[in-house]
Design an enzyme around this catalytic site. Structure first.
Site, PDB file in Angstrom:
ATOM      1  N   THR A 121       0.863  -1.196   0.000  1.00 34.77           N
ATOM      2  CA  THR A 121       0.000   0.000   0.000  1.00 34.77           C
ATOM      3  C   THR A 121       0.892   1.236   0.000  1.00 34.77           C
ATOM      4  OG1 THR A 121      -1.620  -1.249   1.236  1.00 34.77           O
ATOM      5  CG2 THR A 121      -1.877   1.154   1.241  1.00 34.77           C
ATOM      6  N   ARG A 151      -7.545  -9.573   4.325  1.00 38.15           N
ATOM      7  CA  ARG A 151      -7.729  -9.268   5.751  1.00 38.15           C
ATOM      8  C   ARG A 151      -6.917 -10.268   6.550  1.00 38.15           C
ATOM      9  NH1 ARG A 151     -13.662 -11.065   5.671  1.00 38.15           N
ATOM     10  NH2 ARG A 151     -12.581 -12.481   4.268  1.00 38.15           N
ATOM     11  N   CYS A 264      -2.781  -1.493   9.233  1.00 39.00           N
ATOM     12  CA  CYS A 264      -3.242  -0.950   7.947  1.00 39.00           C
ATOM     13  C   CYS A 264      -4.139   0.269   8.102  1.00 39.00           C
ATOM     14  CB  CYS A 264      -3.966  -2.033   7.162  1.00 39.00           C
ATOM     15  SG  CYS A 264      -2.919  -3.474   6.904  1.00 39.00           S
ATOM     16  N   LYS A 327      -7.267  -7.699  16.402  1.00 39.63           N
ATOM     17  CA  LYS A 327      -8.541  -8.361  16.096  1.00 39.63           C
ATOM     18  C   LYS A 327      -8.356  -9.853  16.302  1.00 39.63           C
ATOM     19  CE  LYS A 327      -8.225  -9.129  11.113  1.00 39.63           C
ATOM     20  NZ  LYS A 327      -8.855  -8.843   9.847  1.00 39.63           N
TER      21      LYS A 327
HETATM   22  C1  UGA Z   1      -7.799  -4.174   6.454  1.00 37.20           C
HETATM   23  C2  UGA Z   1      -8.821  -4.238   5.309  1.00 37.20           C
HETATM   24  O1  UGA Z   1     -10.051  -4.768   5.802  1.00 37.20           O
HETATM   25  C3  UGA Z   1      -8.302  -5.136   4.192  1.00 37.20           C
HETATM   26  O2  UGA Z   1      -9.217  -5.147   3.109  1.00 37.20           O
HETATM   27  C4  UGA Z   1      -6.958  -4.577   3.731  1.00 37.20           C
HETATM   28  O3  UGA Z   1      -6.387  -5.402   2.709  1.00 37.20           O
HETATM   29  C5  UGA Z   1      -5.996  -4.544   4.900  1.00 37.20           C
HETATM   30  O4  UGA Z   1      -6.549  -3.716   5.938  1.00 37.20           O
HETATM   31  C6  UGA Z   1      -4.690  -3.983   4.419  1.00 37.20           C
HETATM   32  O5  UGA Z   1      -4.630  -2.786   4.159  1.00 37.20           O
HETATM   33  O6  UGA Z   1      -3.749  -4.751   4.175  1.00 37.20           O
HETATM   34  P1  UGA Z   1      -7.145  -5.819   8.464  1.00 37.20           P
HETATM   35  O7  UGA Z   1      -6.215  -4.726   8.916  1.00 37.20           O
HETATM   36  O8  UGA Z   1      -6.657  -7.221   8.413  1.00 37.20           O
HETATM   37  O9  UGA Z   1      -7.681  -5.486   6.990  1.00 37.20           O
HETATM   38  O10 UGA Z   1      -8.364  -5.785   9.460  1.00 37.20           O
HETATM   39  P2  UGA Z   1      -9.940  -5.427   9.383  1.00 37.20           P
HETATM   40  O11 UGA Z   1     -10.700  -6.675   9.351  1.00 37.20           O
HETATM   41  O12 UGA Z   1     -10.213  -4.388   8.367  1.00 37.20           O
HETATM   42  O13 UGA Z   1     -10.133  -4.784  10.842  1.00 37.20           O
HETATM   43  C7  UGA Z   1      -9.477  -3.550  11.165  1.00 37.20           C
HETATM   44  C8  UGA Z   1      -9.859  -3.083  12.534  1.00 37.20           C
HETATM   45  O14 UGA Z   1     -11.209  -2.622  12.549  1.00 37.20           O
HETATM   46  C9  UGA Z   1      -9.772  -4.139  13.635  1.00 37.20           C
HETATM   47  O15 UGA Z   1      -9.157  -3.569  14.763  1.00 37.20           O
HETATM   48  C10 UGA Z   1     -11.221  -4.503  13.905  1.00 37.20           C
HETATM   49  O16 UGA Z   1     -11.423  -4.941  15.215  1.00 37.20           O
HETATM   50  C11 UGA Z   1     -11.905  -3.163  13.648  1.00 37.20           C
HETATM   51  N1  UGA Z   1     -13.348  -3.261  13.302  1.00 37.20           N
HETATM   52  C12 UGA Z   1     -13.727  -3.924  12.188  1.00 37.20           C
HETATM   53  C13 UGA Z   1     -14.294  -2.643  14.115  1.00 37.20           C
HETATM   54  O17 UGA Z   1     -13.960  -2.020  15.141  1.00 37.20           O
HETATM   55  N2  UGA Z   1     -15.628  -2.725  13.773  1.00 37.20           N
HETATM   56  C14 UGA Z   1     -16.023  -3.385  12.654  1.00 37.20           C
HETATM   57  O18 UGA Z   1     -17.245  -3.414  12.399  1.00 37.20           O
HETATM   58  C15 UGA Z   1     -15.062  -4.006  11.850  1.00 37.20           C
END
Ligand code: UGA
Length: 437
Positions: A121, A151, A264, A327
């Site tokens: 990125t 993810r 990310c 997470k």
């Molecule tokens: C994120 C994106 O979802 C991916 O599509 C992307 O490829 C990736 O970043 C990246 O840039 O490489 P990721 O960091 O693995 O993926 O995690 P997410 O599932 O997006 O969660 C991010 C954060 O948001 C976590 O701390 C999670 O607990 C939080 N979250 C997620 C919430 O607080 N509420 C929600 O409803 C969903």
């Protein structure tokens, strides 16, 4: 096809293993000797569900190798750049040191007609700059941008069967020679139905940061609603259920709680704002400052709620934090809201114990001053309050009666809104959620 993958972290190690699974001959390259030794022995250097099994499976085929020798690039026709772009220390911008170093190191080994594929990125404009470097080295070689959307916790499935491919090529044309090559790399997922879009280079770079900015905005939107719900005595989980039934809104990524973290989302929105400033378009992204501020406010709100839960004082209170990873299904603690809250509570005089099924080693490296306990029973025993901050299944399934019997007082704060408040209250607990009356 013969593929090299440069950078074997959360992105590259999974990409290398998955490309071998798709039938290609792959070499993974990294400067970290320990990581290469682990991967060569088919051991995952970090926790990612299914990765170790996949490494074992593909290494038996002889199609996957790992090395620290950048010269291995010369044997491949396609090179994926998968190194990290963390936040610069003391600045919002992305640190491009690793991308620049990887490209500089590979250039002397680049063969005619090969294709360099950026997956990291990056700030928009990077691909154009690197493209010139590649062209100077090998006029018949190309650089394309193919952002990664995986993810953590779902990385293997997201790589083998992503929801879309984006190919950024110099002229944005389907006829660009790299398009057919990437189609061949991804022929299995494409024939299984994964759509792909061809764009110009800056659009492809922007797709990634725009997607992450949207996701961050969605989370901060629902967390802002949680603040309103707290003020008005409403329930944000029911509000999310109701607005999420509108197809245009959707229920995904509307879980209010302690906010987003990880390697990310937080750094990507900051780097995006920094890049917009350089381009003279900072006004367009001013809203992301608010998205970031709402997100950070969740952490202080949890500290305040914990103080309330502990009758107004944190001093000497024994608090157990369930979860350290940013997470569930990950051992990644980069910008973990759970750990940041645990550290703030400790600074304010609480006696904090952190437990997590996978992330304790990483957590201890980042916050050595915190106390860690792997065994859930031991972590909970004698506590004055529980904070559920990372929603691992084993914490979602806790039984209030079992847990209550080993605690000093039955108080719990559900930072992810995954527990049933009625069930816990009925068992005699003082229960607090976020954005819930
Ligand atoms: C994120 C994106 O979802 C991916 O599509 C992307 O490829 C990736 O970043 C990246 O840039 O490489 P990721 O960091 O693995 O993926 O995690 P997410 O599932 O997006 O969660 C991010 C954060 O948001 C976590 O701390 C999670 O607990 C939080 N979250 C997620 C919430 O607080 N509420 C929600 O409803 C969903």
């Amino acid at each position: 096809m013969r593929i090299s993958v440069i950078g074997c972290g959360y992105l590259g190690a999974v990409h290398a293993a998955c490309m071998a699974k798709l039938g290609h001959d792959v070499v993974g390259i990294d400067v970290d000797e320990m990581k290469i030794a682990e991967l060569s022995a088919a051991r995952a250097p970090f926790y990612e569900p299914g990765l170790e099994e996949l490494l074992m499976e593909v290494q038996k085929t002889g199609r996957l190798k790992f090395t620290t020798d950048m010269g291995a690039v010369a044997e491949s026709e396609i090179h994926f750049i998968c190194v990290g772009t963390p936040q610069k220390k003391g600045e919002n911008a992305a640190d491009m040191t690793y991308v620049d170093a990887a490209v500089t190191a590979m250039l002397p080994h680049l063969q005619p007609h090969s294709v360099v594929v950026g997956k990291s990125t990056v700030p928009v404009g990077t691909a154009g700059r690197l493209s010139d470097l590649v062209a100077q080295q090998q006029s018949s070689a190309h650089l394309v941008w193919n952002p990664e959307f995986l993810r953590e916790g779902h990385a293997v499935a997201d790589t083998l069967q992503p929801d879309r491919f984006v190919y950024g090529v110099f002229d944005g044309s389907e006829d660009h020679p790299a398009v057919a090559l990437l189609d061949a790399v991804y022929s299995k997922p494409i024939s299984a139905g994964t759509p792909r879009l061809v764009t110009d280079l800056p659009t492809a770079e922007l797709v990634k940061v725009a997607a992450n900015s949207f996701l961050a905005t969605k989370i901060s939107f629902i967390n802002a609603m949680a603040e309103l719900c707290e003020a008005a005595g409403a329930d944000v989980t029911r509000l999310a259920d109701a607005i999420g039934m509108d197809d245009r809104i959707g229920r995904k990524f509307l879980n209010a709680g302690i906010g987003f973290g990880g390697g990310c989302l937080p750094k990507d929105i900051r780097a995006f704002m920094a890049r917009a400033g350089e381009l003279g378009a900072d006004q367009a992204l001013t809203f992301l400052r608010e998205v970031d501020a709402i997100n950070m406010r969740r952490r202080s709100r949890v500290v305040e709620l914990t103080r309330e839960l502990c009758d107004g004082s944190l001093l000497g209170r024994r608090i157990t934090v369930l979860g350290a990873a940013f997470k569930p299904e990950s051992d990644d603690v980069r910008d973990s809201p759970a750990l940041s809250i645990a550290a703030q509570l400790q600074l304010q005089g609480a006696v904090v114990t952190v437990t997590d099924p996978k992330a304790l080693a990483n957590a201890a490296r980042r916050f050595p001053e915190l106390h860690y306990e792997r065994q859930l029973d031991a972590a909970i025993s004698g506590a004055d309050a529980l904070l559920l901050l990372t929603e691992w299944n084993e914490y979602r399934e806790l039984d209030p009666h079992d847990v209550g019997s080993v605690m000093v007082s039955q108080r719990i704060l559900d930072g992810r809104n995954v527990l049933d408040p009625e069930k816990w209250r009925a068992a005699g607990w003082t229960f607090r959620g976020l954005g819930r009356a």
